[in-house]
Write an enzyme that holds these catalytic residues in place. Structure first.
Site, PDB file in Angstrom:
ATOM      1  N   LYS A  79       5.118 -28.728   8.705  1.00 60.17           N
ATOM      2  CA  LYS A  79       4.811 -27.231   8.704  1.00 60.17           C
ATOM      3  C   LYS A  79       4.909 -26.863   7.270  1.00 60.17           C
ATOM      4  O   LYS A  79       5.919 -26.962   6.629  1.00 60.17           O
ATOM      5  CB  LYS A  79       5.540 -26.596   9.454  1.00 60.17           C
ATOM      6  CG  LYS A  79       5.345 -26.532  11.189  1.00 60.17           C
ATOM      7  CD  LYS A  79       3.786 -26.270  11.465  1.00 60.17           C
ATOM      8  CE  LYS A  79       3.579 -24.964  11.307  1.00 60.17           C
ATOM      9  NZ  LYS A  79       4.399 -24.160  12.196  1.00 60.17           N
ATOM     10  N   ASN A 133       4.478 -22.985   6.051  1.00 61.85           N
ATOM     11  CA  ASN A 133       3.953 -21.801   6.374  1.00 61.85           C
ATOM     12  C   ASN A 133       3.855 -20.657   5.518  1.00 61.85           C
ATOM     13  O   ASN A 133       4.595 -20.694   4.590  1.00 61.85           O
ATOM     14  CB  ASN A 133       4.988 -21.310   7.575  1.00 61.85           C
ATOM     15  CG  ASN A 133       5.251 -21.968   8.684  1.00 61.85           C
ATOM     16  OD1 ASN A 133       4.254 -22.545   9.205  1.00 61.85           O
ATOM     17  ND2 ASN A 133       6.644 -22.241   9.182  1.00 61.85           N
ATOM     18  N   HIS A 173     -17.454  -9.926  10.767  1.00 59.56           N
ATOM     19  CA  HIS A 173     -16.970 -10.157  12.275  1.00 59.56           C
ATOM     20  C   HIS A 173     -16.388 -11.487  12.451  1.00 59.56           C
ATOM     21  O   HIS A 173     -16.545 -12.187  13.656  1.00 59.56           O
ATOM     22  CB  HIS A 173     -18.086  -9.940  13.428  1.00 59.56           C
ATOM     23  CG  HIS A 173     -18.937  -8.679  13.501  1.00 59.56           C
ATOM     24  ND1 HIS A 173     -18.575  -7.661  14.052  1.00 59.56           N
ATOM     25  CD2 HIS A 173     -20.018  -8.717  12.593  1.00 59.56           C
ATOM     26  CE1 HIS A 173     -19.681  -6.784  13.551  1.00 59.56           C
ATOM     27  NE2 HIS A 173     -20.479  -7.343  12.700  1.00 59.56           N
ATOM     28  N   GLN A 217      15.792  17.394   1.993  1.00 60.52           N
ATOM     29  CA  GLN A 217      16.837  16.444   1.509  1.00 60.52           C
ATOM     30  C   GLN A 217      16.226  15.035   2.152  1.00 60.52           C
ATOM     31  O   GLN A 217      16.447  14.121   1.420  1.00 60.52           O
ATOM     32  CB  GLN A 217      18.212  16.600   1.949  1.00 60.52           C
ATOM     33  CG  GLN A 217      19.155  15.669   1.326  1.00 60.52           C
ATOM     34  CD  GLN A 217      20.580  16.137   1.330  1.00 60.52           C
ATOM     35  OE1 GLN A 217      21.016  17.047   0.823  1.00 60.52           O
ATOM     36  NE2 GLN A 217      21.265  15.605   1.964  1.00 60.52           N
ATOM     37  N   TYR A 220      12.751  26.777   0.054  1.00 58.95           N
ATOM     38  CA  TYR A 220      13.532  25.376   0.302  1.00 58.95           C
ATOM     39  C   TYR A 220      14.355  25.452   1.698  1.00 58.95           C
ATOM     40  O   TYR A 220      14.628  26.662   1.931  1.00 58.95           O
ATOM     41  CB  TYR A 220      14.475  25.426  -0.917  1.00 58.95           C
ATOM     42  CG  TYR A 220      15.461  24.059  -0.891  1.00 58.95           C
ATOM     43  CD1 TYR A 220      14.985  22.727  -1.243  1.00 58.95           C
ATOM     44  CD2 TYR A 220      16.617  24.264  -0.115  1.00 58.95           C
ATOM     45  CE1 TYR A 220      15.858  21.701  -0.811  1.00 58.95           C
ATOM     46  CE2 TYR A 220      17.559  23.100   0.125  1.00 58.95           C
ATOM     47  CZ  TYR A 220      17.016  21.842  -0.271  1.00 58.95           C
ATOM     48  OH  TYR A 220      17.712  20.535  -0.044  1.00 58.95           O
ATOM     49  N   SER A 265       9.463 -25.508   8.515  1.00 61.15           N
ATOM     50  CA  SER A 265      10.047 -24.962   9.774  1.00 61.15           C
ATOM     51  C   SER A 265      11.546 -25.979  10.035  1.00 61.15           C
ATOM     52  O   SER A 265      11.466 -27.106   9.282  1.00 61.15           O
ATOM     53  CB  SER A 265       9.213 -25.678  10.689  1.00 61.15           C
ATOM     54  OG  SER A 265       9.772 -26.068  12.105  1.00 61.15           O
ATOM     55  N   GLU A 296       2.727 -13.384   5.320  1.00 55.35           N
ATOM     56  CA  GLU A 296       3.118 -13.007   6.471  1.00 55.35           C
ATOM     57  C   GLU A 296       4.153 -11.780   6.575  1.00 55.35           C
ATOM     58  O   GLU A 296       3.852 -10.453   7.177  1.00 55.35           O
ATOM     59  CB  GLU A 296       3.483 -13.871   7.565  1.00 55.35           C
ATOM     60  CG  GLU A 296       2.567 -14.870   8.112  1.00 55.35           C
ATOM     61  CD  GLU A 296       3.306 -16.060   9.010  1.00 55.35           C
ATOM     62  OE1 GLU A 296       2.474 -16.615   9.750  1.00 55.35           O
ATOM     63  OE2 GLU A 296       4.035 -16.616   8.337  1.00 55.35           O
TER      64      GLU A 296
END
Ligand code: ARG
Length: 475
Positions: free
Chosen positions: A291, A293, A164, A330, A325, A285, A298
């Site tokens: 930054k 990242n 959790h 296709q 078929y 960034s 992601e």
């Protein structure tokens, strides 16, 4: 007799040509050209099988095979030719027939004797799925090797295991890494299943009813590397289960990569700082200079939607089709081709990123030393002293409450204080409360005790060595 009014595969009974818009709409060469190597392999096997039944002479087989080789070579080196010559091809089957006729004249029209594009497309597609699954298994083996190296390198690093997303019990970082390796090992098995499901040759099934020329189906299957032939001609032209199985395996891989991505995105956040993102697999960034990242992870998480989308798309296409078929079939190819490419890239990026990730051992260790993680050990201690588990759980709960009241770490409560809650606590209690003791106690098979994790590492290593010798790949 050999004059034809156009080079379509089916123009004879039509008075007027197809509507231009519809014609473009129904063509598939733009994407099924990827089946070309398989189409040519099937054509070669078929050409040889036409000789014993008297359709081709030995010379005709030779001539046809020579031209098929020529088409194959040219297609490999001259994609401009495939583009221009293929501009008028309805599909990959038409492309090869046109190219054969251009070189061989009317002899090129004989190869299609007794066969249908319905069985051809099913056969080509099965061969592609078998290759694609095998290639992806090798990709996953490389990913497993990256996990293996990291697990070996971090055997001494404990971390706070969570449920959790709450601190639960200490585990080894290697145990966490090997948990991911287990999931990808199952994916290799699922790919194996997709390969087995594709491994039956439909050739000889005709359009739906079978073949009237006593073609040797087993010889064709053998020549193409299939281990068996399909059992029912009608099923053979309807069945796309092998494509579903392959897409299901891809969905498993993508889902597992997405979960791994989620772990690493969280671990890379400042709050956790468990991992240091490798520069090579991160971006910056445009605005905030500080930054770094986790875009690799992601994007992996994000692309997973397309992969399960491909599976759901094909399931939806197949649902409600009558047996046999139908041209709807296709639609089985494009999304599968795209999913294959995406997952191949995802595995390659994940392999690089896992290998390059640095773990912040200090942070991981300090999180693992949160005494709350040892509460279950305290209950187990009481169980070893003869108290049934539920009351033991209650007693430890009281200990935790008492420590909270006194505003101290519960492991700092003196023995006299503990004895007031339960006389069962003894001097040996303090000793049983360490991360090392908690880890060492989990020595069941599959547990996080160092010796078990070392077993798991040895196991994975053995598995990978076995696979490498099987596929001829370097371990
Ligand atoms: N392009 C077709 C496909 O991908 C090949 C089979 C066409 N068969 C037919 N009867 N129209 O399924």
């Amino acid at each position: 007799m050999t004059q034809r009014k156009d080079d379509r595969l089916w123009g004879g009974r039509f008075e007027r040509p197809p509507n231009a818009h519809f014609d473009a709409f129904q063509r598939s060469f733009a994407f099924d050209r990827r089946l070309l190597p398989y189409e040519i392999a099937v054509d070669r096997a078929w050409a040889k099988a036409l000789e014993p039944i008297g359709i081709f002479t030995a010379t005709e087989v030779k001539q046809t095979l020579a031209v098929l080789d020529k088409i194959s070579d040219r297609a490999k080196t001259d994609s401009a030719w495939v583009d221009s010559f293929g501009a008028n091809a309805e599909d990959v089957h038409h492309f090869v027939e046109k190219a054969l006729v251009e070189e061989l004249g009317p002899l090129g029209w004989k190869l299609h004797t007794g066969r249908s594009r319905n069985e051809l497309v099913a056969t080509d597609f099965r061969l592609l799925v078998i290759d694609a699954a095998a290639e992806m298994q090798r990709g996953l083996e490389a990913l497993l090797n990256a996990f293996l190296s990291q697990a070996k390198a971090h055997l001494s690093v404990p971390m706070a295991g969570m449920t959790h997303m709450q601190h639960a019990q200490p585990i080894l970082l290697s145990h966490f890494l090997l948990a991911h390796a287990e999931a990808f090992t199952r994916d290799i098995t699922r790919l194996q299943h997709a390969k087995e499901s594709a491994d039956a040759c439909p050739m000889g099934s005709g359009a739906l009813a079978g073949n009237s020329f006593a073609i040797d189906r087993h010889a064709i299957a053998r020549e193409l590397g299939f281990s068996r032939i399909t059992a029912n001609s009608l099923d053979a032209v309807s069945d796309r289960d092998f494509a579903l199985d392959y897409l299901f395996a891809l969905t498993g891989i993508a889902t597992h990569l997405s979960r791994l991505a989620e772990d690493f995105v969280i671990f890379a956040s400042q709050e956790f700082s468990y991992v240091i993102l490798p520069d090579e697999f991160s971006t910056g960034s445009s605005l905030m200079p500080q930054k770094k990242n986790p875009d690799a992870w992601e994007l992996m998480r994000g692309k997973t939607g397309r992969i399960s989308g491909a599976l759901l798309g094909l399931l939806t296409t197949l649902k409600g089709l009558p047996t046999s078929y139908q041209r709807d079939l296709q639609e089985d190819k494009e999304a599968l081709f795209a999913a294959r490419e995406q997952v191949t890239d995802m595995i390659a990026v994940a392999t690089g990123a896992v290998a390059a990730t640095k773990f912040n051992a200090e942070r991981l260790k300090s999180a693992a030393s949160n005494p709350a993680l040892l509460a279950t050990e305290a209950a187990d201690y009481l169980v070893h002293k003869g108290i049934p588990f539920r009351p033991a759980h209650d007693i430890v709960g009281k200990v935790l409450r008492e420590a909270e009241k006194q505003n101290i770490l519960w492991t700092a409560l003196p023995l006299e204080g503990l004895k007031k809650i339960s006389p069962v606590f003894e001097i040996d209690f303090a000793k049983s409360l360490s991360v090392e003791a908690a880890l060492a106690a989990k020595k069941v098979p599959g547990g996080t005790a160092p010796e078990r994790v070392r077993d798991a590492i040895a196991n994975l290593e053995r598995q990978l060595n076995k696979k490498a010798t099987k596929t001829g790949a370097k371990p």
